[in-house]
Design an enzyme around this catalytic site. Structure first.
Site, PDB file in Angstrom:
ATOM      1  N   GLY A 139       0.832  -1.196   0.000  1.00 47.88           N
ATOM      2  CA  GLY A 139       0.000   0.000   0.000  1.00 47.88           C
ATOM      3  C   GLY A 139       0.865   1.243   0.000  1.00 47.88           C
ATOM      4  N   GLU A 365      -4.202   7.923  -0.853  1.00 48.02           N
ATOM      5  CA  GLU A 365      -3.374   8.983  -1.454  1.00 48.02           C
ATOM      6  C   GLU A 365      -2.205   9.353  -0.543  1.00 48.02           C
ATOM      7  OE1 GLU A 365      -3.343  10.143  -4.297  1.00 48.02           O
ATOM      8  OE2 GLU A 365      -5.283   9.667  -5.170  1.00 48.02           O
TER       9      GLU A 365
HETATM   10  P1  TGC Z   1      11.130   7.013  -4.340  1.00 50.35           P
HETATM   11  O1  TGC Z   1      12.423   6.316  -4.616  1.00 50.35           O
HETATM   12  O2  TGC Z   1      11.120   8.134  -3.348  1.00 50.35           O
HETATM   13  O3  TGC Z   1      10.511   7.564  -5.699  1.00 50.35           O
HETATM   14  C1  TGC Z   1      10.510   6.826  -6.888  1.00 50.35           C
HETATM   15  C2  TGC Z   1      10.529   7.852  -8.002  1.00 50.35           C
HETATM   16  O4  TGC Z   1       9.326   8.659  -7.943  1.00 50.35           O
HETATM   17  C3  TGC Z   1       9.666  10.027  -7.676  1.00 50.35           C
HETATM   18  N1  TGC Z   1       8.658  10.533  -6.756  1.00 50.35           N
HETATM   19  C4  TGC Z   1       7.703  11.378  -7.156  1.00 50.35           C
HETATM   20  N2  TGC Z   1       7.497  11.951  -8.345  1.00 50.35           N
HETATM   21  C5  TGC Z   1       6.442  12.773  -8.435  1.00 50.35           C
HETATM   22  N3  TGC Z   1       5.608  13.007  -7.392  1.00 50.35           N
HETATM   23  C6  TGC Z   1       5.783  12.447  -6.193  1.00 50.35           C
HETATM   24  N4  TGC Z   1       4.933  12.702  -5.201  1.00 50.35           N
HETATM   25  C7  TGC Z   1       6.876  11.590  -6.023  1.00 50.35           C
HETATM   26  N5  TGC Z   1       7.357  10.849  -4.998  1.00 50.35           N
HETATM   27  C8  TGC Z   1       8.444  10.221  -5.461  1.00 50.35           C
HETATM   28  C9  TGC Z   1      11.079   9.999  -7.105  1.00 50.35           C
HETATM   29  O5  TGC Z   1      11.722  11.213  -7.327  1.00 50.35           O
HETATM   30  C10 TGC Z   1      11.682   8.858  -7.874  1.00 50.35           C
HETATM   31  O6  TGC Z   1      11.963   9.312  -9.187  1.00 50.35           O
HETATM   32  P2  TGC Z   1      13.238   8.778  -9.994  1.00 50.35           P
HETATM   33  O7  TGC Z   1      13.112   9.382 -11.347  1.00 50.35           O
HETATM   34  O8  TGC Z   1      14.439   9.265  -9.217  1.00 50.35           O
HETATM   35  O9  TGC Z   1      13.159   7.281  -9.996  1.00 50.35           O
HETATM   36  O10 TGC Z   1      10.069   5.917  -3.995  1.00 50.35           O
HETATM   37  P3  TGC Z   1       9.817   5.129  -2.669  1.00 50.35           P
HETATM   38  O11 TGC Z   1       9.569   3.712  -3.085  1.00 50.35           O
HETATM   39  O12 TGC Z   1      10.911   5.385  -1.666  1.00 50.35           O
HETATM   40  O13 TGC Z   1       8.418   5.736  -2.149  1.00 50.35           O
HETATM   41  C11 TGC Z   1       8.226   7.042  -1.817  1.00 50.35           C
HETATM   42  C12 TGC Z   1       6.802   7.227  -1.216  1.00 50.35           C
HETATM   43  C13 TGC Z   1       6.654   6.451   0.081  1.00 50.35           C
HETATM   44  C14 TGC Z   1       6.646   8.718  -0.950  1.00 50.35           C
HETATM   45  C15 TGC Z   1       5.739   6.762  -2.233  1.00 50.35           C
HETATM   46  O14 TGC Z   1       5.836   5.409  -2.462  1.00 50.35           O
HETATM   47  C16 TGC Z   1       4.324   7.072  -1.815  1.00 50.35           C
HETATM   48  O15 TGC Z   1       3.841   8.170  -2.083  1.00 50.35           O
HETATM   49  N6  TGC Z   1       3.589   6.119  -1.152  1.00 50.35           N
HETATM   50  C17 TGC Z   1       2.160   6.285  -0.874  1.00 50.35           C
HETATM   51  C18 TGC Z   1       1.362   5.457  -1.853  1.00 50.35           C
HETATM   52  C19 TGC Z   1       0.051   6.101  -2.196  1.00 50.35           C
HETATM   53  O16 TGC Z   1      -0.194   7.266  -1.956  1.00 50.35           O
HETATM   54  N7  TGC Z   1      -0.799   5.346  -2.867  1.00 50.35           N
HETATM   55  C20 TGC Z   1      -2.043   5.901  -3.349  1.00 50.35           C
HETATM   56  C21 TGC Z   1      -2.751   4.954  -4.279  1.00 50.35           C
HETATM   57  S1  TGC Z   1      -4.021   5.707  -5.248  1.00 50.35           S
HETATM   58  C22 TGC Z   1      -5.215   6.112  -4.145  1.00 50.35           C
HETATM   59  O17 TGC Z   1      -5.067   5.972  -2.993  1.00 50.35           O
HETATM   60  C23 TGC Z   1      -6.482   6.669  -4.697  1.00 50.35           C
HETATM   61  S2  TGC Z   1      -7.629   7.011  -3.475  1.00 50.35           S
HETATM   62  C24 TGC Z   1      -9.009   7.602  -4.259  1.00 50.35           C
HETATM   63  C25 TGC Z   1      -9.053   9.077  -4.388  1.00 50.35           C
HETATM   64  O18 TGC Z   1      -8.058   9.720  -4.709  1.00 50.35           O
HETATM   65  O19 TGC Z   1     -10.117   9.665  -4.172  1.00 50.35           O
HETATM   66  P1  FAD Z   2      -0.135   0.254   4.909  1.00 48.23           P
HETATM   67  O1  FAD Z   2       0.812   0.795   3.902  1.00 48.23           O
HETATM   68  O2  FAD Z   2      -0.037  -1.189   5.261  1.00 48.23           O
HETATM   69  O3  FAD Z   2       0.026   1.120   6.242  1.00 48.23           O
HETATM   70  C1  FAD Z   2      -0.475   0.680   7.511  1.00 48.23           C
HETATM   71  C2  FAD Z   2       0.026   1.667   8.572  1.00 48.23           C
HETATM   72  O4  FAD Z   2       1.458   1.674   8.588  1.00 48.23           O
HETATM   73  C3  FAD Z   2      -0.396   3.102   8.282  1.00 48.23           C
HETATM   74  O5  FAD Z   2      -0.675   3.764   9.492  1.00 48.23           O
HETATM   75  C4  FAD Z   2       0.843   3.706   7.646  1.00 48.23           C
HETATM   76  O6  FAD Z   2       0.927   5.118   7.827  1.00 48.23           O
HETATM   77  C5  FAD Z   2       1.936   2.990   8.423  1.00 48.23           C
HETATM   78  N1  FAD Z   2       3.178   2.970   7.653  1.00 48.23           N
HETATM   79  C6  FAD Z   2       3.426   2.371   6.455  1.00 48.23           C
HETATM   80  N2  FAD Z   2       4.700   2.616   6.063  1.00 48.23           N
HETATM   81  C7  FAD Z   2       5.244   3.402   7.022  1.00 48.23           C
HETATM   82  C8  FAD Z   2       6.518   4.011   7.184  1.00 48.23           C
HETATM   83  N3  FAD Z   2       7.488   3.877   6.274  1.00 48.23           N
HETATM   84  N4  FAD Z   2       6.731   4.740   8.305  1.00 48.23           N
HETATM   85  C9  FAD Z   2       5.746   4.914   9.224  1.00 48.23           C
HETATM   86  N5  FAD Z   2       4.514   4.379   9.127  1.00 48.23           N
HETATM   87  C10 FAD Z   2       4.274   3.626   8.033  1.00 48.23           C
HETATM   88  N6  FAD Z   2      -5.392   2.619  -4.042  1.00 48.23           N
HETATM   89  C11 FAD Z   2      -5.280   2.691  -5.409  1.00 48.23           C
HETATM   90  O7  FAD Z   2      -4.271   2.301  -5.981  1.00 48.23           O
HETATM   91  N7  FAD Z   2      -6.312   3.176  -6.152  1.00 48.23           N
HETATM   92  C12 FAD Z   2      -7.470   3.607  -5.607  1.00 48.23           C
HETATM   93  O8  FAD Z   2      -8.380   4.055  -6.323  1.00 48.23           O
HETATM   94  C13 FAD Z   2      -7.616   3.539  -4.175  1.00 48.23           C
HETATM   95  N8  FAD Z   2      -8.796   3.906  -3.592  1.00 48.23           N
HETATM   96  C14 FAD Z   2      -8.958   3.728  -2.240  1.00 48.23           C
HETATM   97  C15 FAD Z   2     -10.204   3.961  -1.669  1.00 48.23           C
HETATM   98  C16 FAD Z   2     -10.399   3.739  -0.305  1.00 48.23           C
HETATM   99  C17 FAD Z   2     -11.756   3.966   0.282  1.00 48.23           C
HETATM  100  C18 FAD Z   2      -9.317   3.333   0.504  1.00 48.23           C
HETATM  101  C19 FAD Z   2      -9.500   3.126   1.972  1.00 48.23           C
HETATM  102  C20 FAD Z   2      -8.084   3.075  -0.069  1.00 48.23           C
HETATM  103  C21 FAD Z   2      -7.888   3.249  -1.445  1.00 48.23           C
HETATM  104  N9  FAD Z   2      -6.668   2.943  -2.061  1.00 48.23           N
HETATM  105  C22 FAD Z   2      -6.529   3.024  -3.427  1.00 48.23           C
HETATM  106  C23 FAD Z   2      -5.585   2.352  -1.285  1.00 48.23           C
HETATM  107  C24 FAD Z   2      -4.774   3.385  -0.501  1.00 48.23           C
HETATM  108  O9  FAD Z   2      -3.983   4.155  -1.348  1.00 48.23           O
HETATM  109  C25 FAD Z   2      -3.925   2.608   0.520  1.00 48.23           C
HETATM  110  O10 FAD Z   2      -4.820   2.098   1.480  1.00 48.23           O
HETATM  111  C26 FAD Z   2      -2.872   3.488   1.157  1.00 48.23           C
HETATM  112  O11 FAD Z   2      -1.859   3.807   0.236  1.00 48.23           O
HETATM  113  C27 FAD Z   2      -2.255   2.829   2.405  1.00 48.23           C
HETATM  114  O12 FAD Z   2      -1.881   1.513   2.144  1.00 48.23           O
HETATM  115  P2  FAD Z   2      -2.330   0.306   3.128  1.00 48.23           P
HETATM  116  O13 FAD Z   2      -3.790   0.436   3.341  1.00 48.23           O
HETATM  117  O14 FAD Z   2      -1.807  -0.943   2.525  1.00 48.23           O
HETATM  118  O15 FAD Z   2      -1.638   0.624   4.501  1.00 48.23           O
END
Ligand code: TGC
Ligand code: FAD
Length: 386
Positions: A139, A365
């Site tokens: 995640g 996000e």
């Molecule tokens: P890391 O080595 O730091 O980065 C890999 C490459 O990506 C670049 N980068 C970014 N570029 C643009 N925007 C950002 N925010 C960026 N963050 C990192 C970075 O510069 C690097 O580029 P390059 O060219 O040097 O390779 O990667 P890491 O594996 O250490 O991870 C960094 C971390 C933890 C910040 C990233 O993995 C992260 O943001 N994790 C959270 C995952 C997340 O937010 N998932 C969301 C899924 S989608 C969703 O939740 C939709 S919800 C529905 C709704 O929106 O309503």
């Molecule tokens: P985990 O990553 O397992 O995290 C569990 C806990 O550990 C959290 O408290 C977190 O902050 C903590 N943690 C993790 N890593 C660290 C660290 N390095 N240091 C300190 N604390 C840490 N994803 C998509 O791709 N597309 C979508 O459209 C989408 N829609 C979503 C809609 C809903 C309603 C929800 C609930 C989630 C959705 N997601 C989607 C997934 C969402 O992006 C993930 O749930 C989110 O990125 C967190 O991942 P996880 O749930 O696996 O939690």
């Protein structure tokens, strides 16, 4: 008469056009969506027809240029997100995923053919998109993803599972991120592709007016033309996240404002000890403190929008906004709930519905922890994620 919640007259910082767009979105939602949203939340549904309605309203991919998109400013898009989330986070989520994740991934990384094929239909809400990054075991750390795409002659074969995918069960096209021998790549997977199936996630206590699904890929065969040609690493999906996170910075203000409005209205009419509860100092403290927090969050959102429009907005600045505004909104929704007493736990009032939804917004996000680490990285130069 001036809205009492606009104590700082923040709308005076907007252009006429920005105010008009915000008012148009708010008026449409109050007539067509707000009256139904509590029952959708209760039933755990999001009507598919809403997509076309939102398409007609012009909010799907509204900040993108061309291909049937409205091409508005970043701020106008933010203001639309604010009004959408003031109704329900699930409605804003639908629009975020459609416009900022599905459409943006195609707009930014797709071929001309992919853009022509999908963007006009997605903008009109005739097709629905989703964005599959998260997996059951990855995640916060998408870099570990297990979904694989392997070349087989001229084709690609995909295997893996994505989970918690907004719009997954509704989507006509999924942007799926997968590991290849060359690194992480994005693929467009149309509904109906053999081996591709979705399963909606039930029993949610949050985001009930939103479809959240698992995507399963079992030997899904795709031509090279299904790959997003300009996406060449994890940087591509993370860049898409910046767009959606920006919308959330504003959306959270909407949920907070709507919760506060409910508390303010209620406190003026609810009588206890022969007086409206608004006359008690402790109630006024809650209302005043929340008003300050909503105003702060809105000013921060506006600042980030102006940076985005100037082309200088950095990911860590978005992290400041996402972290602050979502944490602030959930605290406001919960505090507003307390002002409503027992009535506050009923779906008749919005604050607890907002608070429950914001539990998801806090997590998706990028969790608050991830955004704090992103800010910490910018401050210290040390990435402490791993
Ligand atoms: P890391 O080595 O730091 O980065 C890999 C490459 O990506 C670049 N980068 C970014 N570029 C643009 N925007 C950002 N925010 C960026 N963050 C990192 C970075 O510069 C690097 O580029 P390059 O060219 O040097 O390779 O990667 P890491 O594996 O250490 O991870 C960094 C971390 C933890 C910040 C990233 O993995 C992260 O943001 N994790 C959270 C995952 C997340 O937010 N998932 C969301 C899924 S989608 C969703 O939740 C939709 S919800 C529905 C709704 O929106 O309503
Ligand atoms: P985990 O990553 O397992 O995290 C569990 C806990 O550990 C959290 O408290 C977190 O902050 C903590 N943690 C993790 N890593 C660290 C660290 N390095 N240091 C300190 N604390 C840490 N994803 C998509 O791709 N597309 C979508 O459209 C989408 N829609 C979503 C809609 C809903 C309603 C929800 C609930 C989630 C959705 N997601 C989607 C997934 C969402 O992006 C993930 O749930 C989110 O990125 C967190 O991942 P996880 O749930 O696996 O939690």
């Amino acid at each position: 008469m001036q809205d009492p919640l606009e104590l700082l007259d923040i709308p005076s910082l907007l252009s006429d056009e920005e105010r008009d767009i915000q008012a148009t979105v708010a008026a449409y939602l109050s007539g067509h969506v707000r009256p139904h949203v509590a029952s959708w939340f209760e039933a755990g549904v999001l009507p598919r027809e809403l997509a076309q309605e939102l398409g007609k309203l012009g909010v799907l991919g509204m900040h993108l240029q061309g291909y049937g998109c409205a091409g508005t400013s970043a701020l106008a898009y933010g203001l639309a997100c604010l009004e959408l989330e003031a109704v329900d986070s699930g409605i804003r989520s639908f629009v975020s995923v459609q416009g900022s994740l599905s459409m943006y991934s195609i707009w930014k990384y797709g071929s001309e053919e992919q853009k022509q094929e999908w963007l006009p239909r997605l903008a009109a809400g005739e097709a629905i998109g989703c964005f599959g990054l998260t997996e059951p075991d990855f995640g916060s750390n998408p870099s570990g993803m297990r979904t694989r795409a392997v070349r087989d002659g001229a084709d690609w074969v995909l295997n893996g599972t994505k989970t918690w995918i907004t719009n997954g069960g509704l989507a006509d096209v999924a942007t799926v991120w997968a590991r290849t021998e060359e690194g992480i790549r994005g693929f467009l997977v149309p509904r109906g592709t053999p081996g591709f199936s979705t399963q909606d996630i039930k029993q949610k206590l949050s985001m009930r007016a939103s479809v959240t699904s698992e995507l399963v890929l079992e030997d899904v065969r795709l031509p090279e033309s299904a790959r997003l040609p300009l996406a060449t690493s994890l940087r591509a999906p993370l860049t898409c996240l910046n767009e959606a996170r920006f919308g959330i910075v504003f959306g959270a203000v909407g949920a907070a404002r709507d919760s506060l409005q409910a508390a303010l209205d209620y406190s003026g009419t609810r009588i206890q000890f022969d007086q409206p509860i608004a006359s008690f100092q402790l109630t006024q403290r809650k209302l005043a403190s929340m008003t300050v927090q909503v105003s702060n969050a809105m000013l921060l959102a506006l600042h980030l929008a102006r940076l985005k429009e100037a082309g200088t907005l950095k990911p860590e600045q978005i992290s400041v906004g996402k972290y602050n505004n979502v944490e602030s909104a959930i605290a406001i929704a919960r505090e507003s709930r307390t002002v409503l007493g027992a009535n506050g736990i009923s779906l008749e009032y919005s604050p607890l519905r907002h608070a429950n939804n914001l539990e998801s917004v806090l997590t998706y996000e990028g969790t608050s922890d991830i955004h704090l680490l992103s800010i910490g990285h910018a401050l210290t130069g040390i990435a402490a994620f791993r």
